[in-house]
Write a protein that holds these residues in place. Structure first.
Motif, mmCIF file in Angstrom:
data_model
loop_
_atom_site.group_PDB
_atom_site.id
_atom_site.type_symbol
_atom_site.label_atom_id
_atom_site.label_comp_id
_atom_site.label_asym_id
_atom_site.label_seq_id
_atom_site.Cartn_x
_atom_site.Cartn_y
_atom_site.Cartn_z
ATOM 1 N N LEU A 65 0.883 -1.154 -0.094
ATOM 2 C CA LEU A 65 -0.030 0.009 0.069
ATOM 3 C C LEU A 65 0.949 1.265 -0.100
ATOM 4 C CD1 LEU A 65 -2.945 -0.835 2.409
ATOM 5 C CD2 LEU A 65 -3.083 -0.869 0.215
ATOM 6 N N LEU B 249 -10.734 4.273 -2.681
ATOM 7 C CA LEU B 249 -10.214 3.263 -1.851
ATOM 8 C C LEU B 249 -9.593 2.145 -3.129
ATOM 9 C CD1 LEU B 249 -13.321 1.961 0.284
ATOM 10 C CD2 LEU B 249 -11.445 3.652 1.014
ATOM 11 N N ALA C 84 -6.463 -0.972 -3.302
ATOM 12 C CA ALA C 84 -5.505 -2.250 -2.775
ATOM 13 C C ALA C 84 -4.345 -2.261 -3.832
ATOM 14 C CB ALA C 84 -6.270 -3.432 -2.811
ATOM 15 N N VAL D 133 -10.700 -0.453 -5.377
ATOM 16 C CA VAL D 133 -11.520 -1.168 -4.667
ATOM 17 C C VAL D 133 -12.877 -0.468 -4.819
ATOM 18 C CG1 VAL D 133 -12.457 -1.951 -2.390
ATOM 19 C CG2 VAL D 133 -10.036 -2.096 -3.153
ATOM 20 N N SER E 63 -17.804 -0.957 -2.798
ATOM 21 C CA SER E 63 -16.751 -1.700 -3.756
ATOM 22 C C SER E 63 -17.298 -1.620 -5.130
ATOM 23 C CB SER E 63 -16.540 -3.095 -3.396
ATOM 24 O OG SER E 63 -17.589 -3.893 -4.152
ATOM 25 N N VAL F 213 -8.296 -7.058 -7.851
ATOM 26 C CA VAL F 213 -8.567 -7.109 -6.413
ATOM 27 C C VAL F 213 -9.329 -8.240 -6.068
ATOM 28 C CG1 VAL F 213 -9.061 -5.888 -4.119
ATOM 29 C CG2 VAL F 213 -8.201 -4.417 -6.102
ATOM 30 N N LEU G 166 -10.644 -9.326 1.092
ATOM 31 C CA LEU G 166 -9.985 -7.963 1.513
ATOM 32 C C LEU G 166 -10.127 -7.758 3.025
ATOM 33 C CD1 LEU G 166 -9.308 -5.445 -0.310
ATOM 34 C CD2 LEU G 166 -11.817 -4.588 0.339
ATOM 35 N N VAL H 213 -6.886 -1.412 2.880
ATOM 36 C CA VAL H 213 -7.036 -0.627 1.835
ATOM 37 C C VAL H 213 -6.362 0.530 2.048
ATOM 38 C CG1 VAL H 213 -9.366 -1.466 1.222
ATOM 39 C CG2 VAL H 213 -9.111 0.414 2.891
#
Length: 315
Positions: free
Chosen positions: A106, A151, A153, A158, A173, A261, A266, A269
């Motif tokens: 990240l 958001l 990943a 995401v 999402s 993703v 998950l 994030v």
């Protein structure tokens, strides 16, 4: 007389020795043979003595064996406890290592967007179902998180933030049927809009609509966010085309998209604040201890990615 002695010398000496042995035995009180009564008593008593000796030996062996079994059982329980503790520690270390790898990934993404403020967050709840079409993260307004922040990943897009509380935010999402993301094919530049679809979402897929009927988009093409958005930065990876179909009107096409993703598993994030562009730094928070809550700001290291011009027509 002398001749007799010389003639029977050996016999006389042997007889003398025998007499001395007999006298010695009698004098010491040793009996050469048991009496009839003693023999009879011996016949009766000896089996009981053997039985008593055997029982005593069996008891000793049983007690010793039980003691050894108890000791071995205690040692076994102690070893089991040690194994359980070591297994638990190993499991935690493995989890920390995996999370650390994700948070490090990240940070690398955050460095690609140095003009946006960003913060790492952990998924703490999700809507019913196996896919993360809607979920909750552990950062909110106290971390400067607000609606419409993006958001991402390590693998790509995401979704976005819907609303925020003080210490949490509800997120959507790209699988959510309310989601709408301006997108394009990397290979051809053909435009469209990636939307959530209820039936496709059950399989972890989404749909790219409004593709021109003459577009050359094809199966296997990579789909990314386009420049036509006020919310999503341009060029974020979304997924790849699984199939292409022509709409019933014959003028447009749609594509089934498989997101990059893994929205089924998950857990972390990165939140991008596109509205905070030109801040000059990223505040992506993550650290090598796998704890996004206690991380330090990261200075930008990749100036290659610039803020795109936008003429928003969707989100």
């Amino acid at each position: 007389m002398q001749e007799f002695f010389l003639k029977h010398k050996k016999r006389i000496i042997g007889a003398g020795i025998a007499i001395l042995v007999l006298v010695t035995v009698i004098a010491s009180g040793i009996k050469l043979n048991a009496t009839l009564l003693e023999s009879a008593i011996g016949v009766v008593v000896t089996p009981f003595q053997d039985l008593t000796t055997g029982i005593s030996s069996w008891i000793d062996d049983t007690v010793t064996s039980a003691r050894n079994k108890t000791k071995l059982k205690d040692e076994n329980e102690e070893l089991k406890q040690q194994i359980a503790e070591l297994t638990n520690k190993n499991r935690k270390l493995s989890m920390y290592e995996t999370e650390n790898e994700r948070l490090t990934a990240l940070l690398k993404i955050a460095q690609k967007y140095p003009t946006y403020d960003s913060v790492g967050a952990r998924v703490i709840a999700k809507d019913p179902g196996i896919w993360y079409d809607g979920f909750t993260i552990n950062k909110g307004t106290t971390s400067s998180i607000s609606a419409n922040m993006v958001l991402i990943a390590p693998e790509g897009l995401v979704g976005k933030v819907l609303e925020s509380g003080a210490t949490f935010s509800k997120a959507q999402s790209i699988l959510d049927s309310r989601s709408s993301v301006p997108a394009m094919s990397v290979r051809t530049g053909d435009l469209g809009v990636v939307k959530g679809n209820y039936s496709l979402a059950n399989h972890g897929l989404c749909k790219m609509e409004y593709i021109d009927g003459d577009a050359e988009i094809m199966v296997g093409d990579e789909i990314v966010t386009s420049q036509l958005s006020d919310i999503y930065p341009e060029g974020l990876a979304i997924g790849k085309v699984l199939e292409i179909e022509t709409d019933t009107n014959g003028l447009t096409k749609y594509a089934v998209i498989e997101p990059y993703v893994d929205l089924k598993h998950l857990d972390t994030v990165l939140v991008l604040d596109k509205g905070a562009k030109q801040s000059g730094k990223s505040t992506a928070k993550a650290n090598t201890q796998a704890n996004p809550d206690a991380a330090e700001p990261t200075d930008p290291t990749d100036p290659d990615t610039a803020e795109p011009d936008t003429t928003g027509v969707a989100e």
